[in-house]
Design a protein around this motif. Structure first.
Motif, PDB file in Angstrom:
ATOM      1  N   PRO A 168       0.791  -1.300   0.096  1.00 25.08           N
ATOM      2  CA  PRO A 168      -0.104  -0.064  -0.043  1.00 25.08           C
ATOM      3  C   PRO A 168       0.980   1.362  -0.065  1.00 25.08           C
ATOM      4  CG  PRO A 168      -0.687  -1.682   1.774  1.00 25.08           C
ATOM      5  CD  PRO A 168       0.587  -2.133   1.172  1.00 25.08           C
ATOM      6  N   GLU A 169       1.972   1.282   0.842  1.00 25.29           N
ATOM      7  CA  GLU A 169       2.757   2.417   0.739  1.00 25.29           C
ATOM      8  C   GLU A 169       3.226   2.815  -0.620  1.00 25.29           C
ATOM      9  OE1 GLU A 169       5.341   4.057   3.493  1.00 25.29           O
ATOM     10  OE2 GLU A 169       5.121   2.670   5.137  1.00 25.29           O
ATOM     11  N   ALA A 170       3.887   1.889  -1.288  1.00 22.13           N
ATOM     12  CA  ALA A 170       4.588   1.806  -2.673  1.00 22.13           C
ATOM     13  C   ALA A 170       3.309   2.451  -3.661  1.00 22.13           C
ATOM     14  CB  ALA A 170       5.172   0.701  -3.075  1.00 22.13           C
ATOM     15  N   LEU A 171       2.191   1.865  -3.316  1.00 22.28           N
ATOM     16  CA  LEU A 171       0.893   2.286  -4.349  1.00 22.28           C
ATOM     17  C   LEU A 171       0.886   3.691  -4.086  1.00 22.28           C
ATOM     18  CD1 LEU A 171      -1.787  -0.407  -4.408  1.00 22.28           C
ATOM     19  CD2 LEU A 171      -0.232   0.222  -6.096  1.00 22.28           C
ATOM     20  N   ARG A 172       0.603   4.161  -2.802  1.00 14.56           N
ATOM     21  CA  ARG A 172       0.189   5.548  -2.419  1.00 14.56           C
ATOM     22  C   ARG A 172       1.131   6.194  -3.196  1.00 14.56           C
ATOM     23  NH1 ARG A 172      -1.567   4.038   2.414  1.00 14.56           N
ATOM     24  NH2 ARG A 172       0.553   4.215   3.171  1.00 14.56           N
ATOM     25  N   TYR A 173       2.612   6.165  -3.275  1.00 14.51           N
ATOM     26  CA  TYR A 173       3.812   6.778  -3.683  1.00 14.51           C
ATOM     27  C   TYR A 173       3.469   6.894  -5.533  1.00 14.51           C
ATOM     28  CZ  TYR A 173       8.092   8.397  -5.273  1.00 14.51           C
ATOM     29  OH  TYR A 173       9.214   9.237  -6.154  1.00 14.51           O
ATOM     30  N   LEU A 174       3.463   5.698  -5.955  1.00 15.33           N
ATOM     31  CA  LEU A 174       3.151   5.637  -7.317  1.00 15.33           C
ATOM     32  C   LEU A 174       1.939   6.354  -7.960  1.00 15.33           C
ATOM     33  CD1 LEU A 174       3.863   1.955  -7.946  1.00 15.33           C
ATOM     34  CD2 LEU A 174       5.400   3.683  -8.386  1.00 15.33           C
ATOM     35  N   ALA A 175       0.881   6.173  -6.861  1.00 17.09           N
ATOM     36  CA  ALA A 175      -0.285   6.981  -7.221  1.00 17.09           C
ATOM     37  C   ALA A 175      -0.099   8.714  -7.408  1.00 17.09           C
ATOM     38  CB  ALA A 175      -1.362   6.715  -6.424  1.00 17.09           C
ATOM     39  N   ASP A 176       0.662   8.892  -6.393  1.00 18.99           N
ATOM     40  CA  ASP A 176       0.983  10.358  -6.206  1.00 18.99           C
ATOM     41  C   ASP A 176       1.781  10.888  -7.383  1.00 18.99           C
ATOM     42  OD1 ASP A 176      -0.140  10.988  -3.823  1.00 18.99           O
ATOM     43  OD2 ASP A 176       1.761  11.017  -2.581  1.00 18.99           O
ATOM     44  N   ILE A 177       2.812  10.065  -7.917  1.00 16.05           N
ATOM     45  CA  ILE A 177       3.341  10.848  -9.084  1.00 16.05           C
ATOM     46  C   ILE A 177       2.697  10.382 -10.346  1.00 16.05           C
ATOM     47  CG2 ILE A 177       5.679  10.570  -7.699  1.00 16.05           C
ATOM     48  CD1 ILE A 177       6.547   8.243  -9.066  1.00 16.05           C
ATOM     49  N   GLY A 178       1.670   9.783 -10.339  1.00 14.00           N
ATOM     50  CA  GLY A 178       0.804   9.479 -11.537  1.00 14.00           C
ATOM     51  C   GLY A 178       1.089   8.135 -12.231  1.00 14.00           C
ATOM     52  N   LEU A 179       1.575   7.225 -11.459  1.00  4.69           N
ATOM     53  CA  LEU A 179       1.979   5.957 -12.239  1.00  4.69           C
ATOM     54  C   LEU A 179       0.710   4.970 -11.931  1.00  4.69           C
ATOM     55  CD1 LEU A 179       5.604   5.647 -11.632  1.00  4.69           C
ATOM     56  CD2 LEU A 179       4.526   5.943 -13.704  1.00  4.69           C
ATOM     57  N   ARG A 180      -0.345   5.052 -12.987  1.00  2.00           N
ATOM     58  CA  ARG A 180      -1.314   4.195 -12.728  1.00  2.00           C
ATOM     59  C   ARG A 180      -1.340   3.147 -14.261  1.00  2.00           C
ATOM     60  NH1 ARG A 180      -5.494   5.295  -9.528  1.00  2.00           N
ATOM     61  NH2 ARG A 180      -5.165   6.917  -7.945  1.00  2.00           N
ATOM     62  N   PRO A 181      -2.105   2.122 -14.063  1.00  2.00           N
ATOM     63  CA  PRO A 181      -2.290   1.374 -15.540  1.00  2.00           C
ATOM     64  C   PRO A 181      -2.705   2.358 -16.496  1.00  2.00           C
ATOM     65  CG  PRO A 181      -3.240   0.221 -13.627  1.00  2.00           C
ATOM     66  CD  PRO A 181      -2.782   1.620 -13.016  1.00  2.00           C
ATOM     67  N   GLY A 182      -2.403   2.188 -17.767  1.00  2.00           N
ATOM     68  CA  GLY A 182      -2.771   3.140 -18.736  1.00  2.00           C
ATOM     69  C   GLY A 182      -1.878   4.378 -18.833  1.00  2.00           C
ATOM     70  N   VAL A 183      -1.139   4.375 -17.949  1.00  2.00           N
ATOM     71  CA  VAL A 183      -0.135   5.864 -18.228  1.00  2.00           C
ATOM     72  C   VAL A 183       1.064   5.549 -19.127  1.00  2.00           C
ATOM     73  CG1 VAL A 183       1.530   7.251 -16.919  1.00  2.00           C
ATOM     74  CG2 VAL A 183      -1.056   6.830 -16.019  1.00  2.00           C
ATOM     75  N   LEU A 184       1.598   6.410 -19.885  1.00  2.00           N
ATOM     76  CA  LEU A 184       2.779   6.385 -20.783  1.00  2.00           C
ATOM     77  C   LEU A 184       3.920   7.161 -20.055  1.00  2.00           C
ATOM     78  CD1 LEU A 184       2.800   5.081 -23.282  1.00  2.00           C
ATOM     79  CD2 LEU A 184       2.607   7.366 -24.446  1.00  2.00           C
ATOM     80  N   VAL A 185       5.078   6.342 -19.762  1.00  2.00           N
ATOM     81  CA  VAL A 185       6.214   7.028 -19.298  1.00  2.00           C
ATOM     82  C   VAL A 185       7.445   6.950 -20.464  1.00  2.00           C
ATOM     83  CG1 VAL A 185       5.517   6.250 -17.020  1.00  2.00           C
ATOM     84  CG2 VAL A 185       7.231   4.816 -18.193  1.00  2.00           C
ATOM     85  N   GLU A 186       8.088   7.972 -20.032  1.00  2.00           N
ATOM     86  CA  GLU A 186       9.568   7.935 -20.796  1.00  2.00           C
ATOM     87  C   GLU A 186      10.663   7.371 -20.113  1.00  2.00           C
ATOM     88  OE1 GLU A 186      10.134  11.889 -22.753  1.00  2.00           O
ATOM     89  OE2 GLU A 186       8.013  12.016 -22.943  1.00  2.00           O
ATOM     90  N   VAL A 187      11.181   6.337 -20.652  1.00  2.00           N
ATOM     91  CA  VAL A 187      12.171   5.680 -20.029  1.00  2.00           C
ATOM     92  C   VAL A 187      13.498   6.323 -19.927  1.00  2.00           C
ATOM     93  CG1 VAL A 187      13.544   3.474 -19.383  1.00  2.00           C
ATOM     94  CG2 VAL A 187      11.261   3.488 -20.229  1.00  2.00           C
ATOM     95  N   GLY A 188      14.321   6.758 -18.941  1.00  2.00           N
ATOM     96  CA  GLY A 188      15.463   7.507 -19.024  1.00  2.00           C
ATOM     97  C   GLY A 188      16.664   6.664 -18.805  1.00  2.00           C
ATOM     98  N   ALA A 189      17.878   7.551 -18.127  1.00  2.00           N
ATOM     99  CA  ALA A 189      18.887   6.738 -17.787  1.00  2.00           C
ATOM    100  C   ALA A 189      18.827   5.661 -16.590  1.00  2.00           C
ATOM    101  CB  ALA A 189      20.157   7.691 -17.608  1.00  2.00           C
ATOM    102  N   ARG A 190      19.435   4.728 -16.606  1.00  2.00           N
ATOM    103  CA  ARG A 190      19.538   3.620 -15.580  1.00  2.00           C
ATOM    104  C   ARG A 190      21.061   4.132 -14.884  1.00  2.00           C
ATOM    105  NH1 ARG A 190      16.290  -0.259 -16.353  1.00  2.00           N
ATOM    106  NH2 ARG A 190      16.507   0.423 -18.672  1.00  2.00           N
ATOM    107  N   ALA A 191      21.097   4.330 -13.523  1.00  2.00           N
ATOM    108  CA  ALA A 191      21.983   4.494 -12.713  1.00  2.00           C
ATOM    109  C   ALA A 191      22.866   3.150 -12.564  1.00  2.00           C
ATOM    110  CB  ALA A 191      21.880   5.097 -11.265  1.00  2.00           C
ATOM    111  N   PRO A 192      24.075   3.280 -12.618  1.00  2.00           N
ATOM    112  CA  PRO A 192      24.847   1.723 -12.669  1.00  2.00           C
ATOM    113  C   PRO A 192      24.767   1.188 -11.195  1.00  2.00           C
ATOM    114  CG  PRO A 192      26.289   3.598 -12.492  1.00  2.00           C
ATOM    115  CD  PRO A 192      25.010   4.274 -12.848  1.00  2.00           C
ATOM    116  N   PHE A 193      25.083  -0.022 -11.125  1.00  2.00           N
ATOM    117  CA  PHE A 193      25.104  -0.841  -9.873  1.00  2.00           C
ATOM    118  C   PHE A 193      23.961  -0.811  -9.182  1.00  2.00           C
ATOM    119  CE2 PHE A 193      29.583   0.936 -10.846  1.00  2.00           C
ATOM    120  CZ  PHE A 193      30.046  -0.226 -11.130  1.00  2.00           C
ATOM    121  N   GLY A 194      22.839  -1.253  -9.837  1.00  2.00           N
ATOM    122  CA  GLY A 194      21.581  -1.336  -9.199  1.00  2.00           C
ATOM    123  C   GLY A 194      20.989  -0.027  -8.580  1.00  2.00           C
TER     124      GLY A 194
END
Lengths: 231, 231
Positions: free
Chosen positions: A165-191
């Motif tokens: 639930p905590e993660a869900l609240r955060y994801l909802a806050d920043i607008g990450l829900r099913p159907g949403v389109l995101v742009e994938v940026g850089a991946r920081a190294p080492f995890g």
DNA sequence: GCGCCGGATTAGACGTGTCTAACATCAGTG
DNA sequence: CACTGATGTTAGACACGTCTAATCCGGCGC
């Protein structure tokens, strides 16, 4: 075999482990359900006697067709309830899972049908998980994880795992829900975190979050497809 | 003491027996719950140990204040669910009781509050039974039975006992719901039916039905009072 | 090869909730 | 007064689901 609450919980967990490609062993079941290993041993013996699961060397257990039918019944009730609670009762996104978890065992067939009709026979729950039909085949396909999307691609979210639930609240806050389109940026190294852009804002997501997001890379130019209800 | 489903069921039945003025004995509880007398003996012993009931010579058992609090919590959830199912989900009048009966044990406080707010804090369920507040005093008053109304009087129905779905369907068919005004006609002798007029139509009701109807004689000229929600 | 370690099972126990069979108690009635 | 019937309890059993402690087993490091 009697479909008690415990039996339903075990079947559901086994179903989820199978569809997620995880090993279905005493220890994984015990971990998921928060019970001891001997409890799982005992219950699995009962489930085998009831011909709901069979041992299938190495990988562990599998549901029989009878077991899968029962598991799907529970999954269906769970996801229908999530949808109902979110859409009709107005329960927030991050709470519906826990509420459905307890109600799913007490939902009668009659009420299940009524809710299904009231919602217009939805095909997905609020997290994007497909709702199994009451009878007939069901396709529990897991889309690719966000981590698999290449840098620079556009990724449409289909499902958001509902367990935290905590993660869900955060994801909802920043607008990450099913159907949403995101742009994938850089991946920081080492995890390190994955940078994404959603709604014009940039966010760095740790692996704990990216593991929850599944969807598909969108080939350029396509307009975002909104998920719609089934017929 | 652990509030299991069984414990909740026993407390609820004891509460109902008390408020209906029935004897609260091993046998009446057993009859209501459909279990054997020894099962009741054993459970009552546990309830006494948990200080939820006390023996009060002759009349049988009484709820302690702690037991009453727990019983009222179950009754509240039951009646809120009945109201919710009828008003929001569209479950027919005669089905809500059975559905609420199983769901009442799995309703979280959080969801209970949400449903209560969604309904506008209703004071009565669809059968006219008062919904106890979450905390604070509750008055479970049983109005007079229809059988007590004198011939020629006008009687306003307040509550219709919800236990028998078939009877409920019939009563709904002929328009007998809480709030409705009926004219009390002749009573056939030797336990014969009671004649009533509702919506201009005359009906003969056997004792099985008249026992389900409670309300009050209306003094002439008053306009029917429609039940309204609490503030 | 031996010992350790992780996973799984068995053994044994407990709490909950139910049952049937047998016994106790008490009221009324011939 | 003794029988009968209703009511309640005890005794004993069972199914379910859980636990901890102990054992078993298979792989791996030394």
């Amino acid at each position: 075999m009697q479909a008690t609450e415990a039996v339903e919980d075990y079947l559901k967990v086994i179903y989820h482990l199978v569809t997620e490609g995880e090993a279905v062993t005493t220890s994984t079941i015990a971990r998921r359900l928060g019970v001891s290993a001997p409890s799982v041993s005992a219950m699995v013996k009962r489930l085998e006697a009831g011909e709901l699961v069979v041992r299938r060397g190495e990988g562990g257990l599998t549901l029989t067709s009878g077991g899968e039918v029962q598991a799907l019944r529970v999954v269906r009730r769970h996801r229908l309830l999530e949808t109902f609670l979110a859409e009709v009762v107005g329960v927030p996104w991050d709470e519906v899972h826990d509420e459905a978890e307890v109600l799913e065992h007490s939902l009668s067939d009659r009420l299940e049908d009524r809710i299904d009709a009231l919602l217009g026979h939805p095909a997905h729950d609020p997290h994007g998980d497909p709702i199994p039909p009451r009878t007939g085949p069901h396709n529990e396909r897991w889309a690719d994880p966000l981590t698999a999307a290449p840098t620079g691609s556009r990724f449409q979210i289909e499902r958001v795992s509902d367990r935290d639930p905590e993660a869900l609240r955060y994801l909802a806050d920043i607008g990450l829900r099913p159907g949403v389109l995101v742009e994938v940026g850089a991946r920081a190294p080492f995890g390190g975190p994955l940078w994404i852009t959603v709604d014009g804002a940039e966010h760095a997501l740790g692996s704990q979050l990216t593991n929850l997001l599944h969807g598909a890379v969108v080939t350029t130019g396509t307009t975002p497809i909104r998920r719609r209800r089934a017929g």
